[in-house]
Structure formats: C-alpha cells, structure tokens
Write a protein that holds these residues in place. Structure first.
Motif, PDB file in Angstrom:
ATOM      1  N   HIS A  13     -33.040   6.365 -37.138  1.00  0.00           N
ATOM      2  CA  HIS A  13     -32.486   7.035 -35.964  1.00  0.00           C
ATOM      3  C   HIS A  13     -32.261   6.023 -34.854  1.00  0.00           C
ATOM      4  O   HIS A  13     -32.951   5.010 -34.776  1.00  0.00           O
ATOM      5  CB  HIS A  13     -33.436   8.118 -35.450  1.00  0.00           C
ATOM      6  N   VAL A  14     -31.309   6.356 -33.974  1.00  0.00           N
ATOM      7  CA  VAL A  14     -31.018   5.521 -32.814  1.00  0.00           C
ATOM      8  C   VAL A  14     -31.175   6.388 -31.569  1.00  0.00           C
ATOM      9  O   VAL A  14     -30.582   7.467 -31.479  1.00  0.00           O
ATOM     10  CB  VAL A  14     -29.584   4.942 -32.884  1.00  0.00           C
ATOM     11  N   LEU A  15     -31.979   5.923 -30.629  1.00  0.00           N
ATOM     12  CA  LEU A  15     -32.194   6.589 -29.352  1.00  0.00           C
ATOM     13  C   LEU A  15     -31.508   5.733 -28.293  1.00  0.00           C
ATOM     14  O   LEU A  15     -31.739   4.525 -28.230  1.00  0.00           O
ATOM     15  CB  LEU A  15     -33.691   6.700 -29.068  1.00  0.00           C
ATOM     16  N   ILE A  16     -30.667   6.354 -27.473  1.00  0.00           N
ATOM     17  CA  ILE A  16     -29.876   5.595 -26.506  1.00  0.00           C
ATOM     18  C   ILE A  16     -30.315   5.935 -25.082  1.00  0.00           C
ATOM     19  O   ILE A  16     -30.023   7.031 -24.596  1.00  0.00           O
ATOM     20  CB  ILE A  16     -28.371   5.916 -26.657  1.00  0.00           C
ATOM     21  N   PRO A  17     -31.006   5.019 -24.414  1.00  0.00           N
ATOM     22  CA  PRO A  17     -31.286   5.234 -22.990  1.00  0.00           C
ATOM     23  C   PRO A  17     -30.055   4.812 -22.197  1.00  0.00           C
ATOM     24  O   PRO A  17     -29.433   3.801 -22.501  1.00  0.00           O
ATOM     25  CB  PRO A  17     -32.472   4.309 -22.714  1.00  0.00           C
ATOM     26  N   ALA A  18     -29.697   5.590 -21.183  1.00  0.00           N
ATOM     27  CA  ALA A  18     -28.505   5.266 -20.398  1.00  0.00           C
ATOM     28  C   ALA A  18     -28.609   5.830 -18.992  1.00  0.00           C
ATOM     29  O   ALA A  18     -29.264   6.849 -18.768  1.00  0.00           O
ATOM     30  CB  ALA A  18     -27.265   5.831 -21.083  1.00  0.00           C
ATOM     31  N   PRO A  38     -32.068  -5.150 -26.748  1.00  0.00           N
ATOM     32  CA  PRO A  38     -31.306  -5.455 -25.537  1.00  0.00           C
ATOM     33  C   PRO A  38     -30.085  -4.533 -25.438  1.00  0.00           C
ATOM     34  O   PRO A  38     -29.645  -3.979 -26.445  1.00  0.00           O
ATOM     35  CB  PRO A  38     -30.880  -6.915 -25.735  1.00  0.00           C
ATOM     36  N   PRO A  39     -29.540  -4.378 -24.246  1.00  0.00           N
ATOM     37  CA  PRO A  39     -28.418  -3.456 -24.068  1.00  0.00           C
ATOM     38  C   PRO A  39     -27.069  -4.054 -24.466  1.00  0.00           C
ATOM     39  O   PRO A  39     -26.088  -3.960 -23.739  1.00  0.00           O
ATOM     40  CB  PRO A  39     -28.470  -3.145 -22.570  1.00  0.00           C
ATOM     41  N   ASN A  40     -27.026  -4.692 -25.607  1.00  0.00           N
ATOM     42  CA  ASN A  40     -25.755  -5.193 -26.137  1.00  0.00           C
ATOM     43  C   ASN A  40     -25.802  -5.098 -27.659  1.00  0.00           C
ATOM     44  O   ASN A  40     -26.839  -4.815 -28.236  1.00  0.00           O
ATOM     45  CB  ASN A  40     -25.478  -6.627 -25.660  1.00  0.00           C
ATOM     46  N   VAL A  74     -27.037  -9.624 -32.738  1.00  0.00           N
ATOM     47  CA  VAL A  74     -27.714  -9.648 -34.033  1.00  0.00           C
ATOM     48  C   VAL A  74     -29.070  -8.939 -33.981  1.00  0.00           C
ATOM     49  O   VAL A  74     -29.478  -8.300 -34.961  1.00  0.00           O
ATOM     50  CB  VAL A  74     -27.839 -11.100 -34.568  1.00  0.00           C
ATOM     51  N   VAL A  75     -29.766  -9.006 -32.856  1.00  0.00           N
ATOM     52  CA  VAL A  75     -31.056  -8.333 -32.728  1.00  0.00           C
ATOM     53  C   VAL A  75     -30.870  -6.822 -32.844  1.00  0.00           C
ATOM     54  O   VAL A  75     -31.583  -6.141 -33.582  1.00  0.00           O
ATOM     55  CB  VAL A  75     -31.738  -8.708 -31.387  1.00  0.00           C
ATOM     56  N   THR A  76     -29.908  -6.298 -32.115  1.00  0.00           N
ATOM     57  CA  THR A  76     -29.642  -4.857 -32.143  1.00  0.00           C
ATOM     58  C   THR A  76     -29.156  -4.426 -33.521  1.00  0.00           C
ATOM     59  O   THR A  76     -29.601  -3.397 -34.055  1.00  0.00           O
ATOM     60  CB  THR A  76     -28.612  -4.489 -31.063  1.00  0.00           C
ATOM     61  N   LYS A  77     -28.276  -5.183 -34.120  1.00  0.00           N
ATOM     62  CA  LYS A  77     -27.765  -4.843 -35.451  1.00  0.00           C
ATOM     63  C   LYS A  77     -28.883  -4.837 -36.489  1.00  0.00           C
ATOM     64  O   LYS A  77     -28.945  -3.949 -37.339  1.00  0.00           O
ATOM     65  CB  LYS A  77     -26.664  -5.820 -35.867  1.00  0.00           C
ATOM     66  N   THR A  78     -29.771  -5.814 -36.410  1.00  0.00           N
ATOM     67  CA  THR A  78     -30.899  -5.890 -37.334  1.00  0.00           C
ATOM     68  C   THR A  78     -31.815  -4.683 -37.165  1.00  0.00           C
ATOM     69  O   THR A  78     -32.290  -4.100 -38.142  1.00  0.00           O
ATOM     70  CB  THR A  78     -31.665  -7.210 -37.110  1.00  0.00           C
ATOM     71  N   ALA A  79     -32.040  -4.281 -35.924  1.00  0.00           N
ATOM     72  CA  ALA A  79     -32.881  -3.107 -35.657  1.00  0.00           C
ATOM     73  C   ALA A  79     -32.221  -1.840 -36.186  1.00  0.00           C
ATOM     74  O   ALA A  79     -32.892  -0.966 -36.746  1.00  0.00           O
ATOM     75  CB  ALA A  79     -33.150  -2.988 -34.163  1.00  0.00           C
ATOM     76  N   ILE A  80     -30.921  -1.718 -36.033  1.00  0.00           N
ATOM     77  CA  ILE A  80     -30.210  -0.527 -36.526  1.00  0.00           C
ATOM     78  C   ILE A  80     -30.286  -0.444 -38.048  1.00  0.00           C
ATOM     79  O   ILE A  80     -30.524   0.628 -38.603  1.00  0.00           O
ATOM     80  CB  ILE A  80     -28.751  -0.523 -36.027  1.00  0.00           C
TER      81      ILE A  80
END
Length: 175
Positions: free
Chosen positions: A43-48, A27-29, A32-38
């Motif tokens: 690597h991190v890909l950022i769509p914007a 999700p775009p925030n 905890v979901v995003t932190k767990t994925a990181i």
C-alpha cells in the motif's frame, strides 16, 4: 529494476516476520529510494498539504506509480523462471492531508477545494487530517518532549487527530 527489489528482499528476511506492519517514510519525490519502497510495499499512503502544487503532485505520483508498476511487472515477466521476481500491485491507501489550518473545527475555506479536487481524481482521501500548529510543534524539540506528551489543549487536539487517523488507517488495512 533489479535494484528496486533490494528492499523487498531485505524485508522478506526472517528477522522481519515479527512485524504486522512496516511503515517506510520516503522523500517527497519519485527517486530510486521512493521507487524501491513502492516495490517493497502493498500500500501507498500519501501525506499532502491541501494546496495547489501538492494536489498536482498527487496526480503525478499516481501516474508515476502506475508506470513503475507496469515497467516492473514487464521486467518480472521477462525474468520468470530465472529467479524470484514476483509481480507487484501496490494500491494507494489514501491521501492524508497535513498542515491543515482549522477554523471553527473545520479546514479553512481556502483548503477545502483542494481536498475536493483530490477526491475528484478518484484517489481515496482520509476523512481525518493533521492540523498545523507552528508554536506547538516548534517548541517540542526545545522542551525535549514529544508533542503528544505536552499536555496542553493544543496537544490534546493533535493526539485526538492522530488517534482518529490511526483508527481510519487500521480500518482501511482491515486490522
């Protein structure tokens, strides 16, 4: 921090060994979901979108990413010898601009400053981007076929842009 390791542990199971690459959509925030994925990622890909708020969010994400990595690695240092908590070092692969408005084959002039501003932050920016096409994307669910199989001129442009993006993505990963 132990919770953030759960996805990484799951992806380390034997059933995932057959994959060269696993994409995790978040999700775009920065929850905890995003932190767990990181924590589970190399690597991190950022769509914007190329707009004011999205480019502000990129700098926020970068700072939050650095803070998460620092905190997690401090935790891993404390846990040395107690288990299997490795340090992490995910890198930002780059920003992919999406929902781009194209005129004359290039992004419209209102979006270009935000693309330049992002590059000036020192964040890698993909040279390929994805266009906005409300009618093409809106009709896909109703017609029951993916946009890439539509066959129209607009769909062919989208396919071409996706191919360019995948090629650039693969090159950045050394694949």
């Amino acid at each position: 921090m132990r919770v953030h390791r759960r996805l990484s542990e799951g992806l380390a199971e034997e059933s995932f060994n057959q994959y060269d690459l696993i994409l995790i959509d978040c999700p775009p925030n920065f929850n905890v979901v995003t932190k767990t994925a990181i924590v589970a990622s190399d690597h991190v890909l950022i769509p914007a979108k190329a707009d004011y708020l999205s480019t502000l969010g990129i700098d926020y994400l970068r700072r939050s990413l650095n803070e998460l990595v620092g905190d997690y690695n401090d935790y891993a240092k404390l846990e040395e010898g107690k288990g299997d908590t490795d340090r992490i070092d995910p890198t930002i692969l780059g920003v992919v601009f999406t929902m781009m408005q194209i005129y004359g084959g290039d992004p419209i002039s209102a979006q270009r400053p935000f693309m330049s501003q992002t590059a000036a932050l020192g964040v890698p920016v993909f040279s390929n981007y994805l266009r906005e096409n409300k009618s093409l994307f809106a009709d896909a669910p109703r017609e029951g076929i993916p946009v890439v199989l539509n066959g129209s001129a607009g769909a062919r442009k989208v396919v071409s842009e996706l191919e360019g993006l995948v090629s650039e993505f693969s090159a950045k990963l050394g694949m």
